[in-house]
Design an enzyme around this catalytic site. Sequence first.
Site, PDB file in Angstrom:
ATOM      1  N   ILE A  71       1.070   6.887   0.351  1.00 35.78           N
ATOM      2  CA  ILE A  71       0.441   5.839   1.149  1.00 35.78           C
ATOM      3  C   ILE A  71      -1.038   5.741   0.803  1.00 35.78           C
ATOM      4  O   ILE A  71      -1.738   6.754   0.723  1.00 35.78           O
ATOM      5  CB  ILE A  71       0.578   6.136   2.652  1.00 35.78           C
ATOM      6  CG1 ILE A  71       2.045   6.324   3.025  1.00 35.78           C
ATOM      7  CG2 ILE A  71      -0.030   5.013   3.476  1.00 35.78           C
ATOM      8  CD1 ILE A  71       2.250   6.944   4.384  1.00 35.78           C
ATOM      9  N   CYS A  72      -1.515   4.516   0.578  1.00 40.59           N
ATOM     10  CA  CYS A  72      -2.938   4.317   0.319  1.00 40.59           C
ATOM     11  C   CYS A  72      -3.588   3.823   1.602  1.00 40.59           C
ATOM     12  O   CYS A  72      -3.502   2.653   1.939  1.00 40.59           O
ATOM     13  CB  CYS A  72      -3.142   3.308  -0.804  1.00 40.59           C
ATOM     14  SG  CYS A  72      -4.858   3.050  -1.186  1.00 40.59           S
ATOM     15  N   LEU A  73      -4.198   4.754   2.309  1.00 43.46           N
ATOM     16  CA  LEU A  73      -4.806   4.409   3.593  1.00 43.46           C
ATOM     17  C   LEU A  73      -6.116   5.181   3.687  1.00 43.46           C
ATOM     18  O   LEU A  73      -6.136   6.396   3.478  1.00 43.46           O
ATOM     19  CB  LEU A  73      -3.842   4.811   4.717  1.00 43.46           C
ATOM     20  CG  LEU A  73      -4.254   4.490   6.152  1.00 43.46           C
ATOM     21  CD1 LEU A  73      -4.510   2.999   6.324  1.00 43.46           C
ATOM     22  CD2 LEU A  73      -3.184   4.947   7.125  1.00 43.46           C
ATOM     23  N   ASN A 107       0.794  -1.215   0.000  1.00 42.73           N
ATOM     24  CA  ASN A 107       0.000   0.000   0.000  1.00 42.73           C
ATOM     25  C   ASN A 107       0.835   1.279   0.000  1.00 42.73           C
ATOM     26  O   ASN A 107       0.318   2.356   0.247  1.00 42.73           O
ATOM     27  CB  ASN A 107      -0.951   0.011   1.202  1.00 42.73           C
ATOM     28  CG  ASN A 107      -1.751  -1.272   1.274  1.00 42.73           C
ATOM     29  OD1 ASN A 107      -1.521  -2.109   2.145  1.00 42.73           O
ATOM     30  ND2 ASN A 107      -2.635  -1.471   0.313  1.00 42.73           N
TER      31      ASN A 107
END
Lengths: 184, 543
Positions: A116-118, A108
Amino acid sequence: MICADLKVVRLILYLSWRDRLLCANSDMQQSRARLFKEYKEVQREKVADPDIQLVCDDTNIFKWTALIKGPSETPYEGGVFQLAFAVPEPYPLQPPQVRFLTKIFHPNVHFKTGEICLDILKNAWSPAWTLQSVCRAIIALMAHPEADSPLNCDSGNLLRSGDVRGFNSMARMYTRLAAMPKKG
Amino acid sequence: MDSDDDMLDAYDDVESGEYDTSSDRDDDDDEHGHGENETDCGYLVEDDDSSTSTRCSQVNYVVLKEEDIRKRQEDDIKQVSTVFSITNVEASVLLLHYRWNVSKLNDEWFADEEKVRRTVGVLEGGSLVVAVDNPRKVKCGICFDKFRRIKIVPVVCGHSFCSTCWNGYVSTAINDGSGCLMRKCPEPSCHVAVGRDVVEKVVSSEEERDKYDRYFLRSYIEESRKMKWCPAPGCEHAVEFSATGMSASYDVSCSCSHRFCWNCKEDAHSPVDCGTVSKWILKNSAEAENTTWILANSKACPKCKRPIEKNHGCMHMTCGSPCKHQFCWLCLGAWTEHGGSTGGFYSCNKYEKAKKGGLYDEAEKKREMAKSSLERYTHYYERWASNEKSRKKAFGDLQVFLSEKIAKLSEVQCIPETQLTFITDAWGQIIECRRVLKWTYAYGYYLPESEHEKRRFFEYMQGEAESGLERLHRCVETESEVFQDGEVPSEQYFNAFRQKLNTLTSVTKTHFETLVKALENGLCDVKSQAACSKETPSKKRRK
């Protein structure tokens, strides 16, 4: 006539510009106040949470960096990762922009940019989150990668195909290369 | 309240009308005529009564105004709140989550109320907590400032945020879009939904409240499977459609006079199906950068080569003086070759003929397949676009006629306006026919070349319909003008005109009804009709 009109136009332009500036300022004042409170909190909590070290930029309260320790029992264990925070003016109504400065092999996290993929940094953001709690969430993400929505496809594919060993050794290698003090 | 009753009545009528249709299905002519009249009403913008809904006897749909939608929405909320004995706000939160599906909510609620409450975020005993003034200060979870209790917005879950932060939180959500309807408490671990009451309490800006209100209303239509917004720009009506499986057409006409297909939201396109239409529209957008569009909009006079833009409805063009050449807009041939008097009948819809008369020979056609397919497309596109243009023009003309000319004409001819409706009817017929004709060109484009019989039959019917329509359009467009000026005051002439127009209208109507019916059943009776189509041209010639 034309001259007078121009003056009026200029005045209107000036007023709208000033209003916008004032508006922005009030936004900025609020986020500055909140960031300052977080800053004080961090000074107090420094000892309380040994995994996170949040530092505010000396000259700009909207720029922060953090050092986080890789969670134990993961390939990131023993590594220290640096994060960069860019806080927008409407903060905390809008989330901060966070990225990894240290190279990390994680499904991620974008391998090149560190993006960041959050969800909590995007649509699931709540103004009750703090920079500190974002760091905690990122540590949790390191321990529990979400292979189904990958930014780093190679890493995601390894996990999705069930090659945990392959994933672990890659992640471990990059942790050794980038996130650990070089020996000798 | 009156208007609501009207609406319900109309609704009942629709239902009963629907049963009539199914029982009298055999009696085609009668039924069809009735249906046609009803459809005509759709685009004649005569605000004749204050009824809140437009109904159509043949198709089952209701046009809903904003008040109607609000009424229904409130009714649903009230129903749920009464049955579950909860507040209206809680009922709206539940309904939003269940996409306004009352029966599904009912089922799940009574199966497991606890679970529904948990997932949606509606706490038990959830009416607003009363604020108490307590000398102890509380920290707001967003700005981290300390406030006295009275400054903290009281919410069901008990999480404390100050009013400024609540306002910021909800305003940001509202400006972000319709997601504001499903917001939860800002506390990350809390799942309690932010209801309407909280929004109204914390948001001070009138504009943002309106926006929230709008999203709330819109969700009722957008989440529903039975209702859709009218796609016309600026129109705020919705159309409820109850599919019965009886009628193949999804065409509805909104009270803003926009007619559209309820299924695909494109302009009304019966008798052509949605699939063909979407293919055609995709094709058009892909080809739009080609010169085909320009072709449909301006042409050079075949005699004097002056560029001409068509601004009148019918295909009979007369070049400006001194040229005054009369020609057909579609094939650019002299108009004298057209019409019954010269022996040839209107055949401009036939691509085959255009190809033969043009630059093509067989060998070239084989070598330039690619070019020919573009030509073929251009042929259909041009006709599709010209008919659309004519339709729009006719629609505008009708508006002008209704707003200005009818009164003048009635005065000049000393005839009450009620007796002039035959002209309005003619315009209505033209608009409807242009629409059908337009879509038959999309149909024609996708009709396989290999099906010779079908193609011939289709083109024959299309040609008949089109030539009838051209005659009618020409008649109403030019001949009615003569009476307008009072130059021919004779009652006799006017009566002749009335008779002619009436005949043309009914003839055109018959042609189009045949065409529509044939296309609706996919030209399946081509075998039986084939013989007939061979005979009729000769019959026509004799006329």
